[in-house]
Design a protein around this motif. Sequence first.
Motif, PDB file in Angstrom:
ATOM      1  N   TYR A   1       0.945  -1.126   0.003  1.00 19.30           N
ATOM      2  CA  TYR A   1       0.046   0.191   0.091  1.00 19.30           C
ATOM      3  C   TYR A   1       0.926   1.104   0.104  1.00 19.30           C
ATOM      4  N   ILE A   2       0.559   2.199  -0.666  1.00 19.23           N
ATOM      5  CA  ILE A   2       1.193   3.649  -0.831  1.00 19.23           C
ATOM      6  C   ILE A   2       0.184   4.515  -0.406  1.00 19.23           C
ATOM      7  N   PRO A   3       0.525   5.056   0.871  1.00 16.22           N
ATOM      8  CA  PRO A   3      -0.453   6.080   1.216  1.00 16.22           C
ATOM      9  C   PRO A   3       0.110   7.688   0.548  1.00 16.22           C
ATOM     10  N   GLY A   4      -1.001   8.559   0.866  1.00 11.61           N
ATOM     11  CA  GLY A   4      -0.587   9.717   0.017  1.00 11.61           C
ATOM     12  C   GLY A   4      -1.854  10.227  -0.905  1.00 11.61           C
ATOM     13  N   CYS A   5      -1.928  11.348  -1.353  1.00 11.61           N
ATOM     14  CA  CYS A   5      -2.925  11.718  -2.025  1.00 11.61           C
ATOM     15  C   CYS A   5      -2.533  12.775  -2.769  1.00 11.61           C
ATOM     16  N   PRO A   6      -2.025  12.792  -4.092  1.00 13.42           N
ATOM     17  CA  PRO A   6      -1.525  11.563  -4.403  1.00 13.42           C
ATOM     18  C   PRO A   6      -0.180  11.186  -3.732  1.00 13.42           C
ATOM     19  N   PRO A   7       0.392   9.900  -3.827  1.00 10.45           N
ATOM     20  CA  PRO A   7       1.748   9.854  -3.086  1.00 10.45           C
ATOM     21  C   PRO A   7       2.706  10.323  -4.186  1.00 10.45           C
ATOM     22  N   ARG A   8       3.979  10.480  -3.456  1.00 10.79           N
ATOM     23  CA  ARG A   8       5.014  11.016  -4.294  1.00 10.79           C
ATOM     24  C   ARG A   8       5.692   9.877  -5.254  1.00 10.79           C
ATOM     25  N   PRO A   9       6.120  10.278  -6.498  1.00 12.77           N
ATOM     26  CA  PRO A   9       6.618   9.351  -7.173  1.00 12.77           C
ATOM     27  C   PRO A   9       7.918   8.537  -6.524  1.00 12.77           C
ATOM     28  N   GLU A  10       8.619   9.158  -5.365  1.00 11.35           N
ATOM     29  CA  GLU A  10       9.570   8.646  -4.563  1.00 11.35           C
ATOM     30  C   GLU A  10       8.695   7.349  -3.974  1.00 11.35           C
ATOM     31  N   ALA A  11       7.760   7.595  -3.477  1.00  9.72           N
ATOM     32  CA  ALA A  11       6.857   6.513  -2.688  1.00  9.72           C
ATOM     33  C   ALA A  11       6.605   5.486  -3.622  1.00  9.72           C
ATOM     34  N   VAL A  12       6.042   5.643  -5.084  1.00  6.89           N
ATOM     35  CA  VAL A  12       6.009   4.462  -5.863  1.00  6.89           C
ATOM     36  C   VAL A  12       7.259   3.897  -6.000  1.00  6.89           C
ATOM     37  N   ALA A  13       8.387   4.521  -6.042  1.00  6.62           N
ATOM     38  CA  ALA A  13       9.737   3.895  -6.173  1.00  6.62           C
ATOM     39  C   ALA A  13       9.876   2.775  -4.982  1.00  6.62           C
ATOM     40  N   GLN A  14       9.733   3.338  -3.882  1.00  6.47           N
ATOM     41  CA  GLN A  14       9.861   2.771  -2.696  1.00  6.47           C
ATOM     42  C   GLN A  14       9.029   1.614  -2.433  1.00  6.47           C
ATOM     43  N   ALA A  15       7.611   1.573  -2.972  1.00  8.90           N
ATOM     44  CA  ALA A  15       6.718   0.492  -2.875  1.00  8.90           C
ATOM     45  C   ALA A  15       7.265  -0.614  -3.868  1.00  8.90           C
ATOM     46  N   ILE A  16       7.967  -0.261  -5.011  1.00  5.32           N
ATOM     47  CA  ILE A  16       8.501  -1.361  -6.065  1.00  5.32           C
ATOM     48  C   ILE A  16       9.728  -1.836  -5.222  1.00  5.32           C
ATOM     49  N   ILE A  17      10.356  -1.214  -4.494  1.00  5.93           N
ATOM     50  CA  ILE A  17      11.517  -1.736  -3.916  1.00  5.93           C
ATOM     51  C   ILE A  17      10.964  -2.652  -2.876  1.00  5.93           C
ATOM     52  N   MET A  18      10.228  -2.263  -2.245  1.00  2.24           N
ATOM     53  CA  MET A  18       9.544  -3.144  -1.198  1.00  2.24           C
ATOM     54  C   MET A  18       8.963  -4.422  -1.790  1.00  2.24           C
ATOM     55  N   LEU A  19       8.407  -4.268  -2.817  1.00  5.20           N
ATOM     56  CA  LEU A  19       7.850  -5.364  -3.500  1.00  5.20           C
ATOM     57  C   LEU A  19       8.737  -6.500  -4.078  1.00  5.20           C
ATOM     58  N   GLN A  20      10.003  -5.746  -4.561  1.00 13.66           N
ATOM     59  CA  GLN A  20      11.124  -6.706  -4.935  1.00 13.66           C
ATOM     60  C   GLN A  20      11.691  -7.209  -3.806  1.00 13.66           C
ATOM     61  N   ARG A  21      11.844  -6.548  -2.566  1.00 10.49           N
ATOM     62  CA  ARG A  21      12.513  -7.194  -1.426  1.00 10.49           C
ATOM     63  C   ARG A  21      11.675  -8.466  -1.041  1.00 10.49           C
ATOM     64  N   LYS A  22      10.355  -8.194  -0.880  1.00 11.15           N
ATOM     65  CA  LYS A  22       9.438  -9.224  -0.400  1.00 11.15           C
ATOM     66  C   LYS A  22       9.572 -10.391  -1.421  1.00 11.15           C
ATOM     67  N   ILE A  23       9.524 -10.094  -2.622  1.00 12.24           N
ATOM     68  CA  ILE A  23       9.583 -11.330  -3.472  1.00 12.24           C
ATOM     69  C   ILE A  23      10.983 -12.198  -3.479  1.00 12.24           C
ATOM     70  N   ARG A  24      12.027 -11.311  -3.273  1.00 10.63           N
ATOM     71  CA  ARG A  24      13.482 -11.940  -2.978  1.00 10.63           C
ATOM     72  C   ARG A  24      13.517 -12.461  -1.772  1.00 10.63           C
ATOM     73  N   GLU A  25      12.644 -12.186  -0.708  1.00 10.94           N
ATOM     74  CA  GLU A  25      12.809 -13.082   0.475  1.00 10.94           C
ATOM     75  C   GLU A  25      11.887 -14.368   0.361  1.00 10.94           C
ATOM     76  N   GLY A  26      11.434 -14.743  -0.809  1.00  8.59           N
ATOM     77  CA  GLY A  26      10.715 -15.663  -1.191  1.00  8.59           C
ATOM     78  C   GLY A  26       9.528 -16.080  -0.475  1.00  8.59           C
ATOM     79  N   GLU A  27       8.647 -15.037   0.031  1.00 14.93           N
ATOM     80  CA  GLU A  27       7.564 -15.236   0.542  1.00 14.93           C
ATOM     81  C   GLU A  27       6.256 -15.209  -0.268  1.00 14.93           C
ATOM     82  N   LEU A  28       6.414 -14.465  -1.352  1.00 13.13           N
ATOM     83  CA  LEU A  28       5.332 -14.209  -2.393  1.00 13.13           C
ATOM     84  C   LEU A  28       5.079 -15.394  -3.355  1.00 13.13           C
ATOM     85  N   VAL A  29       6.194 -15.951  -3.928  1.00 10.79           N
ATOM     86  CA  VAL A  29       6.179 -16.739  -5.178  1.00 10.79           C
ATOM     87  C   VAL A  29       6.344 -18.207  -4.572  1.00 10.79           C
ATOM     88  N   THR A  30       5.326 -18.918  -4.858  1.00 13.89           N
ATOM     89  CA  THR A  30       5.416 -20.386  -4.644  1.00 13.89           C
ATOM     90  C   THR A  30       5.027 -21.283  -5.829  1.00 13.89           C
TER      91      THR A  30
END
Lengths: 389, 158, 174, 163
Positions: free
Chosen positions: C142-171
Motif C-alpha cells: 500500500y502506498i499512502p498519500g493523495c497523490p503519493p510522491r513518485p518516490e513513494a511509488v519507487a519505494q513500493a516497487i523496492i519493497m515488493l522486490q524485497r518481499k519477492i526476493r525473501e521468497g514469501e510471495l512466489v511459490t
Amino acid sequence: MSLEERELEVLIGPQHPASGHMRLVAKIDGDVVVELRPNIGYVHRSVEKLAEVKKYLQIIPLVERPSLADTTANNLTYVMAVEKLLGIEPPPRAQYLRTLLAEINRIHSHFYGMGIHGVMIGSSTAYMWCFGDREPLIELAQELTGARLTYSYIVPGGVRRDLPQGFEDKVEKVMRYLENRMPDYFDLYFNNPVTRARLEGVGVLSREDAIRLGVAGPNLRASGVPYDVRKVEPYAAYPELDFEVVTEEAGDAFARVMVRVREIQESIKIIRQVLKKIPDGPILNEKYMKMIPPNLRKQVEETGRIKFPGVFANLRVPAGEAIARVEGGRGEVIFHIVSDGKMSPYRMRMVTPSFRNVILFEHLTRGVRVADIPAIYGSLDYFPPEADR
Amino acid sequence: MKFEELKGLIEEKVRDLGAEVSGKEPNVIEVKVPREKVVEAAMRLRDMGFDHVKAVTAVDYPNERFEVVYVSSSYSNLDLAYFLVNLRTDLPYDDPRMPSLLEVWPSVLYQEHEEHDLMGIVFEGHPRMGERLLLPENYEGIPPLRKEFKVKTEGINA
Amino acid sequence: MVCALDGSMWVGNLEKAARKAAAWLVNKTPIRSLREWGIAFSLWPVHFTTACCGAEFGASAAPKFDTERFGFLPFIASRQCNVLFIEGTLSKKMAEAAIWVYEQMPDPKFVIAMGACGIDGGIFWNSYNVVRPKDILPVHVYIPGCPPRPEAVAQAIIMLQRKIREGELVTYEV
Amino acid sequence: MAVERTIRHIKALATGAKYMLGGHRLTLMYPDDVQEFPDGYRGMIEYDWNTCIKCGLCAMVCPADAMKMYVSKEESEEGKRPVRRPGINYTRCIFCGFCVDICPTNSLKFTKVHDVAFYTFEEQIFPPEKFREGVPKPQYDKKPRRVRAILDERRGIRYEPVE
C-alpha cells in the motif's frame, strides 16, 4: 451485404494504452467510425453529494481531487464562490499569489496534456520531454505551497503561504529555461512532419459547432472564439495584467495543441508581470487575521505561513446562491453553490471543462478513421476523473 | 452593455410568458418561468445571443419542489459573455418532468443526462432518458443526489 | 481406486511425478534465487489507470523519477504483465474491469494499491460509488498519500522486490 | 514541399541527437539520492504529546476523517470521562495539512518524510500512543545521499548534495 451488417461495434477501454478510465464504444465500418459514444463514469466519485456532508473548508481538497493536474482552477473557483457568499475580499497580495499559482499550474497542466497526447500518437519522446519539463514547475509550486500537485493553497479570504525567500530568482530561471527549450520543442515535435501528418486537418471543429456545443477552454479558442474568462470576467489579479487571448482559426487537432503552446508563452509573460507588480501586505483578510491568537500571529509574520483561526473548522456561510467561473488550464470551471446558512452547502454544482468537452468525442469522430481516434482524444486534453467528478 | 439595460431587455422579451426577472449585481440575471413555457423562454434567450449553457443544476427541496437552473451565456457576442442568465423552473416533487432543451441548446446533452441520472429528473424529448451516464448500469434505488439518499458520516471520535 | 492395468493411470502418474520433480527443482536454492531475482527485476505493471493517481504514476515513469531503472516498465497488454497498479480510486464500474484485468494476468502476479483512495477510499471513503481494492483483490503493498510522491511509488516497487526476493510471495506447487 | 519536409525531418533528428549527446539528465537516482524538500513541505505529520491541549480542532477540520480523537488509554480513568487525543489514519490522510495549520499550540508539525509504503493495512493506523513515536521511516538498503534540487536555466533541474 448491407451496411448494417458490415458495421462492427468496438469497445475501446477502460484498460487501454492511452490515459484510460473511460470506454469508447465505436461503431465502425471497415476502419471508418460510423458513430462513437463515450461511456464515462468510470471515475465517478460523487463529489457533489459528498460536498453536502462536508464542511466548507473541507470541500477545498475535495474539489481539487477530480482534476489532479489542474487543481488550482478548481480550488480558486470554489473559494471565489464561497467568498461571494461570505462577502469578503482577499487582500491584493493574496490576489497576486493566486494568479501566480494559477499560471504556474496552467503551464504544467498544458505540459501534462501535451505529454499524454504525445503518448497517444506514438511519440514517447514528446511524453518524456513534456513530463520532464513539468518538473521544474512542480518544484516551484511545491516550494510555494508544500505539495506537488494538490496544493489546497487558496482558502476563503486569502492564501495559506507567502512567497518564500529567493522565489523570484527561481521563477525567472525556470521561465528562461522554458523559453530556451521552446525552439527545440518545435524542431523535435511540433514541426516534425510525422506529428503534422497525424494532427493537421484531423478532427476539425468549426466555429459554429464550437459555440453550439458549448465547448470550453483551449478547444474553443482553437476554433476561433476569443472567449477567456480572464478577459471576460476578470478575477484575482488579472484586471491589472497585460496579456492576450490566444486563438487559432483552423480548429483541428494541431490548432488545439498550438493554442496550448502559445498559452504557455502568455503565461510566462503573466508570471513575470505578477512578480514585478506584486504589492506588499497581508495575505489573509483582516477579519480572519484578527481571529488568529496573538502568539500565533507573530509566528505567521515570521514564517509567512498562515495558521488557521479556529473559526475555519466550522465556517458558516450566509444563505444565498453564488456562481463563480475561472479559466483553468483545461478551460472554464463553474461552481454553483446554493447555501442555506448551515456549515455545509445545500447543493454544490461543479461543472468542469472536461465534462463540457465530452460531447466532442461524439461530434468530432464521426466519419474519421480509427487511427485518428487517439489523435483527437489526446488533442482535447480530456481528463476523465475531472469529467466524472 | 449595462446590467440594468440588459435586465430590462430580457424582461421585455419574456414578460408575456409569465416570467419573473430579477437580478443579482453585477452580472447574474435570474429568469423564472413555469415549466410549460421553458422551451419558449429558452428560444427567446438564444435568439438574443445566449448561445450555450454552462451548467444545468437541479436542486432538491424535499416534499416541496425541484428547481432546475440553466446557466446560460454567450460565446458569439463577447459583450454578453460577461453576463450569466439563469433560466429557472420549478417542478412539482411527485412529478419531476420537464421538456428537454436539447433542441434549443445542444450543449445541454450531457448535463441534462447527468441530472437525470443523479437526480431523477425526466427531460421529455431527450434521447437518452432511462440510460445511465455516471452510475453503474445496474444501479437501482434512489437517485443519489436527492436529499433522502443519505451518505454515511463519522463523528470526530474514533 | 483405479485399476492398475489402466494405462491412463500410468500416464497420470508420470505427469504428476514430472511436475513434482520440476517443482522440487525450481524451489531449490540456486534456481530459486535466480528465479526470484528474475521476477523482482521484471515487474511490468499493466497500463490500467483507474483514477487521478495516474498523473503521479505517469510522473514516476517520466524522466525525473524514471522507475524503469528498477525494471518497471508500464506495458499495455495485461497478458504480458505481472503487476496490477491500482492508481487511486476504484469505482464500482471500474472494479469490474480491474477484476477482469487481474484475471487475465499470468501468475505470479502482484497488486500495489496507490494512494489513500486505493487503500480506504481516502477523502472519498463515504462515497456511494467507491470500492476498496483490498476487498476484491489481494493487495501486496500500500502506498499512502493523495497523490503519493513518485518516490513513494519507487519505494513500493523496492519493497515488493524485497518481499519477492525473501521468497514469501512466489511459490510453485504441483 | 518535399524539400521542406526533409529539412524538418533532419532538424528533428538533429535535435534528438543534440540532447542525446549533450548529457541533459534530469533523473533523480532514487533511492541512492534522496531529495530534500523545501521548508514547509507537507509530508507525514509529527505529534507532540506534551503541548497538545486535546482541543479536537484537528479532527474537526480533517476533510478525510483521517484525524480522529482516540481514547488515550494511559490517561483515562475508570468512571470518569475518557481523555481523548488525536491519532492519524494514513489509509485516508490526504496530506492537505489543515490539521497542522489549525493546531493552536503547534503540537502537530510537518515532517519531510513522504516516501513510505506499507505491507499491511493495519500498520497505517496511528493511534495517539503510536503517533507520538514519530513518523514511519522508509527503509533504504544503504544510507542515501541527500540532495537538493537546484533550478537551473540551462538544465531545468540539477541536484546538489546537502552538507
